[in-house]
Design a protein around this motif. Structure first.
Motif, PDB file in Angstrom:
ATOM      1  N   ASN A 130      24.913-101.572 -33.761  1.00  0.00           N
ATOM      2  CA  ASN A 130      25.799-100.420 -33.855  1.00  0.00           C
ATOM      3  C   ASN A 130      25.076 -99.222 -33.266  1.00  0.00           C
ATOM      4  O   ASN A 130      23.941 -98.938 -33.635  1.00  0.00           O
ATOM      5  N   GLY A 131      25.722 -98.522 -32.359  1.00  0.00           N
ATOM      6  CA  GLY A 131      25.038 -97.375 -31.777  1.00  0.00           C
ATOM      7  C   GLY A 131      25.948 -96.469 -30.971  1.00  0.00           C
ATOM      8  O   GLY A 131      27.093 -96.814 -30.665  1.00  0.00           O
ATOM      9  N   VAL A 132      25.420 -95.303 -30.635  1.00  0.00           N
ATOM     10  CA  VAL A 132      26.150 -94.289 -29.878  1.00  0.00           C
ATOM     11  C   VAL A 132      25.374 -93.977 -28.608  1.00  0.00           C
ATOM     12  O   VAL A 132      24.195 -93.605 -28.662  1.00  0.00           O
ATOM     13  N   LEU A 133      26.034 -94.138 -27.466  1.00  0.00           N
ATOM     14  CA  LEU A 133      25.438 -93.783 -26.181  1.00  0.00           C
ATOM     15  C   LEU A 133      25.577 -92.279 -25.952  1.00  0.00           C
ATOM     16  O   LEU A 133      26.664 -91.718 -26.086  1.00  0.00           O
ATOM     17  N   LEU A 134      24.474 -91.627 -25.616  1.00  0.00           N
ATOM     18  CA  LEU A 134      24.511 -90.214 -25.236  1.00  0.00           C
ATOM     19  C   LEU A 134      24.852 -90.158 -23.751  1.00  0.00           C
ATOM     20  O   LEU A 134      24.026 -90.497 -22.899  1.00  0.00           O
ATOM     21  N   ARG A 135      26.067 -89.718 -23.446  1.00  0.00           N
ATOM     22  CA  ARG A 135      26.542 -89.763 -22.057  1.00  0.00           C
ATOM     23  C   ARG A 135      26.250 -88.488 -21.273  1.00  0.00           C
ATOM     24  O   ARG A 135      26.044 -88.535 -20.068  1.00  0.00           O
ATOM     25  N   ALA A 136      26.261 -87.346 -21.928  1.00  0.00           N
ATOM     26  CA  ALA A 136      26.061 -86.101 -21.189  1.00  0.00           C
ATOM     27  C   ALA A 136      25.543 -85.003 -22.100  1.00  0.00           C
ATOM     28  O   ALA A 136      25.898 -84.937 -23.285  1.00  0.00           O
ATOM     29  N   VAL A 137      24.714 -84.140 -21.526  1.00  0.00           N
ATOM     30  CA  VAL A 137      24.139 -82.998 -22.225  1.00  0.00           C
ATOM     31  C   VAL A 137      24.266 -81.773 -21.328  1.00  0.00           C
ATOM     32  O   VAL A 137      24.085 -81.862 -20.107  1.00  0.00           O
ATOM     33  N   ALA A 138      24.597 -80.637 -21.910  1.00  0.00           N
ATOM     34  CA  ALA A 138      24.632 -79.362 -21.185  1.00  0.00           C
ATOM     35  C   ALA A 138      23.312 -78.640 -21.430  1.00  0.00           C
ATOM     36  O   ALA A 138      22.884 -78.483 -22.582  1.00  0.00           O
ATOM     37  N   LEU A 139      22.672 -78.198 -20.366  1.00  0.00           N
ATOM     38  CA  LEU A 139      21.337 -77.591 -20.446  1.00  0.00           C
ATOM     39  C   LEU A 139      21.392 -76.096 -20.163  1.00  0.00           C
ATOM     40  O   LEU A 139      22.086 -75.664 -19.240  1.00  0.00           O
ATOM     41  N   PRO A 157      21.764 -76.194 -13.613  1.00  0.00           N
ATOM     42  CA  PRO A 157      23.081 -76.567 -13.099  1.00  0.00           C
ATOM     43  C   PRO A 157      23.885 -77.309 -14.157  1.00  0.00           C
ATOM     44  O   PRO A 157      23.339 -78.154 -14.878  1.00  0.00           O
ATOM     45  N   GLU A 158      25.171 -77.001 -14.248  1.00  0.00           N
ATOM     46  CA  GLU A 158      25.987 -77.509 -15.350  1.00  0.00           C
ATOM     47  C   GLU A 158      26.109 -79.031 -15.362  1.00  0.00           C
ATOM     48  O   GLU A 158      26.417 -79.606 -16.407  1.00  0.00           O
ATOM     49  N   ARG A 159      25.830 -79.696 -14.246  1.00  0.00           N
ATOM     50  CA  ARG A 159      25.938 -81.146 -14.204  1.00  0.00           C
ATOM     51  C   ARG A 159      24.573 -81.825 -14.049  1.00  0.00           C
ATOM     52  O   ARG A 159      24.475 -82.980 -13.620  1.00  0.00           O
ATOM     53  N   ALA A 160      23.520 -81.124 -14.434  1.00  0.00           N
ATOM     54  CA  ALA A 160      22.163 -81.668 -14.308  1.00  0.00           C
ATOM     55  C   ALA A 160      21.946 -82.900 -15.177  1.00  0.00           C
ATOM     56  O   ALA A 160      21.123 -83.758 -14.855  1.00  0.00           O
ATOM     57  N   ALA A 161      22.678 -83.002 -16.292  1.00  0.00           N
ATOM     58  CA  ALA A 161      22.553 -84.164 -17.189  1.00  0.00           C
ATOM     59  C   ALA A 161      23.930 -84.712 -17.536  1.00  0.00           C
ATOM     60  O   ALA A 161      24.183 -85.142 -18.647  1.00  0.00           O
ATOM     61  N   LEU A 163      20.834 -87.826 -17.745  1.00  0.00           N
ATOM     62  CA  LEU A 163      20.339 -87.341 -19.038  1.00  0.00           C
ATOM     63  C   LEU A 163      18.945 -87.900 -19.324  1.00  0.00           C
ATOM     64  O   LEU A 163      18.019 -87.159 -19.662  1.00  0.00           O
ATOM     65  N   ALA A 164      18.798 -89.226 -19.186  1.00  0.00           N
ATOM     66  CA  ALA A 164      17.504 -89.854 -19.466  1.00  0.00           C
ATOM     67  C   ALA A 164      16.418 -89.330 -18.535  1.00  0.00           C
ATOM     68  O   ALA A 164      15.288 -89.044 -18.963  1.00  0.00           O
ATOM     69  N   ARG A 165      16.755 -89.165 -17.269  1.00  0.00           N
ATOM     70  CA  ARG A 165      15.770 -88.704 -16.288  1.00  0.00           C
ATOM     71  C   ARG A 165      15.340 -87.264 -16.575  1.00  0.00           C
ATOM     72  O   ARG A 165      14.158 -86.937 -16.515  1.00  0.00           O
ATOM     73  N   ARG A 166      16.297 -86.411 -16.904  1.00  0.00           N
ATOM     74  CA  ARG A 166      15.966 -85.001 -17.123  1.00  0.00           C
ATOM     75  C   ARG A 166      15.098 -84.806 -18.353  1.00  0.00           C
ATOM     76  O   ARG A 166      14.240 -83.912 -18.393  1.00  0.00           O
ATOM     77  N   PHE A 167      15.301 -85.650 -19.384  1.00  0.00           N
ATOM     78  CA  PHE A 167      14.495 -85.544 -20.599  1.00  0.00           C
ATOM     79  C   PHE A 167      13.258 -86.447 -20.557  1.00  0.00           C
ATOM     80  O   PHE A 167      12.477 -86.455 -21.509  1.00  0.00           O
ATOM     81  N   GLY A 168      13.095 -87.203 -19.496  1.00  0.00           N
ATOM     82  CA  GLY A 168      11.934 -88.079 -19.385  1.00  0.00           C
ATOM     83  C   GLY A 168      11.936 -89.202 -20.399  1.00  0.00           C
ATOM     84  O   GLY A 168      10.873 -89.600 -20.896  1.00  0.00           O
ATOM     85  N   LEU A 169      13.110 -89.755 -20.693  1.00  0.00           N
ATOM     86  CA  LEU A 169      13.229 -90.821 -21.686  1.00  0.00           C
ATOM     87  C   LEU A 169      13.375 -92.168 -20.987  1.00  0.00           C
ATOM     88  O   LEU A 169      14.164 -92.317 -20.051  1.00  0.00           O
TER      89      LEU A 169
END
Length: 203
Positions: A95-104, A108-112, A118-124
């Protein structure tokens, strides 16, 4: 930026998913500063439906998804990019929730705007798989500011899958311009609302 407690995650993904909208993904950097963004889009997955990684069997690759909740489940999609999920519900039930998008803030508004971005910008990456999210580590989720009203969400179907695509298990912040893909007929908003990262800075 206080971490969300364990009990928040010990609920089904379809309950946690919409509740994560407006929360913050936070990472403590090497210099001690906090890098963060507002979660604006999520998807839920459960063992009883075919799009879930744990639907057919339990394996070393999906073991984290089977609990306990309150941890990251990170996998590589198509051998190209990482996808960051939050494990929910209970032990021995995928059971889990995918984090699809984050506003930074101040980016730029579409950076994540998408799981891979998202994973790349946070280094995950896979090194963060199994990592607890409740304050023990340098990455966690923080609750929405108490000073803000609950955001207006859009509930729609998931994307990027070939099974279970008709289930209404994706949610996004209606007034955000950082969503990866809007529902059919939902126009991109022209204004920045109170849930934008810039509006939340300092709260």
């Amino acid at each position: 930026m206080k971490p969300i407690p364990f009990d928040f995650y010990a609920r089904p993904a379809e309950v946690v998913g919409p509740d994560l909208i407006g929360c913050r993904l936070v990472k403590r950097q090497a210099d001690g500063s906090l890098f963060w963004g507002v979660i604006v889009e999520t998807e839920a997955y459960s063992q009883d439906e075919p799009a879930c990684h744990g639907y057919r069997r339990r394996s070393p690759q999906n073991e984290t998804l089977f609990g306990p909740p309150g941890r990251f489940y990170v996998y590589v999609s198509y051998g190209i990019h990482h996808c960051v999920n939050v494990v929910t519900d209970r032990d021995n039930w995928a059971n889990g929730v995918l984090l699809r998008a984050v506003a930074l803030p101040d980016e730029p508004e579409r950076a994540a705007a998408g799981p891979g971005l998202l994973a790349r910008r946070f280094g995950l990456d896979r090194h963060h798989d199994t990592l607890a999210l409740t304050g023990e580590n340098d990455v966690w989720l923080a609750a929405w500011p108490a000073s803000l009203a609950r955001p207006t969400l859009v509930t729609t179907t998931r994307i990027g899958i070939s099974k279970g695509e008709d289930l209404p298990l994706r949610w996004y912040l209606q007034n955000s311009r950082s969503v990866s893909r809007r529902a059919k007929g939902d126009r991109m908003p022209a204004r920045i609302d109170a849930w934008s990262p810039s509006a939340q800075e300092g709260r």
